[in-house]
Design a protein around this motif. Structure first.
Motif, PDB file in Angstrom:
ATOM      1  N   SER A 162      47.304  56.114  55.866  1.00  0.00           N
ATOM      2  CA  SER A 162      46.805  56.719  54.626  1.00  0.00           C
ATOM      3  C   SER A 162      45.283  56.609  54.516  1.00  0.00           C
ATOM      4  N   LYS A 163      44.732  55.447  54.864  1.00  0.00           N
ATOM      5  CA  LYS A 163      43.285  55.274  54.777  1.00  0.00           C
ATOM      6  C   LYS A 163      42.554  56.108  55.827  1.00  0.00           C
ATOM      7  N   THR A 199      41.917  58.518  47.807  1.00  0.00           N
ATOM      8  CA  THR A 199      43.070  59.154  48.455  1.00  0.00           C
ATOM      9  C   THR A 199      42.704  60.191  49.507  1.00  0.00           C
ATOM     10  N   VAL A 251      47.132  52.962  48.315  1.00  0.00           N
ATOM     11  CA  VAL A 251      46.603  54.328  48.362  1.00  0.00           C
ATOM     12  C   VAL A 251      47.728  55.332  48.140  1.00  0.00           C
ATOM     13  N   LYS A 295      39.792  59.212  54.944  1.00  0.00           N
ATOM     14  CA  LYS A 295      38.424  59.335  55.444  1.00  0.00           C
ATOM     15  C   LYS A 295      38.240  60.600  56.272  1.00  0.00           C
ATOM     16  N   SER A 299      31.179  54.979  53.033  1.00  0.00           N
ATOM     17  CA  SER A 299      32.298  54.382  53.768  1.00  0.00           C
ATOM     18  C   SER A 299      31.959  54.052  55.221  1.00  0.00           C
ATOM     19  N   VAL A 356      37.462  51.800  58.936  1.00  0.00           N
ATOM     20  CA  VAL A 356      38.369  52.941  59.097  1.00  0.00           C
ATOM     21  C   VAL A 356      37.678  53.973  59.995  1.00  0.00           C
ATOM     22  N   SER A 379      38.550  51.527  47.404  1.00  0.00           N
ATOM     23  CA  SER A 379      39.350  51.756  48.603  1.00  0.00           C
ATOM     24  C   SER A 379      39.330  50.561  49.550  1.00  0.00           C
ATOM     25  N   LYS A 380      38.197  49.861  49.593  1.00  0.00           N
ATOM     26  CA  LYS A 380      38.086  48.690  50.469  1.00  0.00           C
ATOM     27  C   LYS A 380      39.007  47.564  50.034  1.00  0.00           C
ATOM     28  N   SER A 396      35.000  54.614  46.781  1.00  0.00           N
ATOM     29  CA  SER A 396      34.840  53.979  48.099  1.00  0.00           C
ATOM     30  C   SER A 396      34.906  52.459  47.980  1.00  0.00           C
ATOM     31  N   ASP A 417      47.076  50.345  52.345  1.00  0.00           N
ATOM     32  CA  ASP A 417      47.579  51.709  52.570  1.00  0.00           C
ATOM     33  C   ASP A 417      48.682  52.052  51.576  1.00  0.00           C
TER      34      ASP A 417
END
Length: 262
Positions: free
Chosen positions: A174-175, A19, A236, A179, A61, A66, A228-229, A225, A233
């Motif tokens: 969001s992503k 997040t 997230v 980052k 990341s 991103v 997240s991939k 991480s 969004d």
């Protein structure tokens, strides 16, 4: 106790990497609620964990598609460095002026609850709010300074405010906000830690506990991480909102507990 704190750091850093909140927003209030260590010690350990988590997350990341908005994020990071120093000074000022650390804990819990609820309200109405597209070095420095003061004083590293501000004022997804928030957190936490060590205000904590929590931060960052991939969004956002709700409840309990300890 050590295993509990390691697991807390692992889970919090995993969610923080997904997040962009850094993990400290979970570590600090939950560790306070567990009442395992003094407030100042928890703030220090939380900051160390978040620093390790943010460094690991940024490395992991790279190349994930991103982008870092360097024109915005670099001045935000610079501003957060100054804010981190100011926030650390305010933290020590409050701590030294109140012999009972419950007062410090109460102030932090109230501010954390207020910030969490404000961000939660924003996310409920996010789809109805037209985001801005602020640019300009001076504006970014000012925003970074404010975020740095908040995160350093509260001992949370970054927190929901970073992500919400990046989405609201700079039109990031969001992503992207996650980052870029971690990038800002990394620099503010380096300076905060250096300031603590240089000022001789490091709490009396075991070096092995610092290492253990740092390992939890690194492990959580790597797991987060990777997750997240694989989520969108909107995914997230859902994780973020559920996490905010849990944080709010923990802070309500901390306010009651610290108030009763006065």
């Amino acid at each position: 106790m050590n295993i509990l704190l390691f697991l807390l750091c692992l889970i919090a850093s995993c969610l923080g990497a997904i997040t962009g909140v850094g993990g400290g927003i979970l570590i600090k209030p939950i560790a306070d609620a567990m009442n395992l260590l003094p407030v100042s010690a928890i703030s220090f350990l939380s900051g160390c964990t978040v620093l390790c988590m943010s460094a690991s997350s940024l490395i992991r990341s790279r190349g994930n598609g991103v982008r870092l908005e360097k024109a915005v994020t670099v001045p935000l990071a610079v501003g957060s460095i100054g804010g981190g120093l100011l926030g650390k000074w305010l933290f020590e000022l409050v701590r030294q002026n109140f012999s009972n650390e419950a007062v410090l804990g109460l102030i932090q819990a109230i501010l954390l609850l207020a910030m969490t609820l404000a961000v939660l309200i924003y996310y409920f109405f996010k789809s109805r709010i037209q985001p801005g597209n602020l640019r300009g070095t001076v504006l970014c420095l000012a925003v970074g300074l404010t975020l740095g003061v908040i995160s350093s004083f509260l001992g949370i590293g970054g927190g929901p405010a970073n992500v919400a501000i990046l989405c609201l004022l700079f039109s990031m997804t969001s992503k992207e906000a996650a980052k870029n928030s971690i990038f800002i957190i990394f620099f503010s936490q380096i300076v905060s830690l250096i300031s603590t060590v240089a000022g001789g205000t490091v709490p009396d904590v075991s070096i092995w506990l610092v290492v253990l929590m740092a390992l939890g931060g690194v492990g959580g960052a790597l797991i987060g991480s990777a997750i997240s991939k694989r989520i969108s969004d909107s995914g997230v956002d859902k994780v973020f909102m559920w996490m905010l709700g849990a944080i709010a409840l923990v802070n309500v309990w901390n306010i009651i507990r610290f108030a009763m300890a006065l």
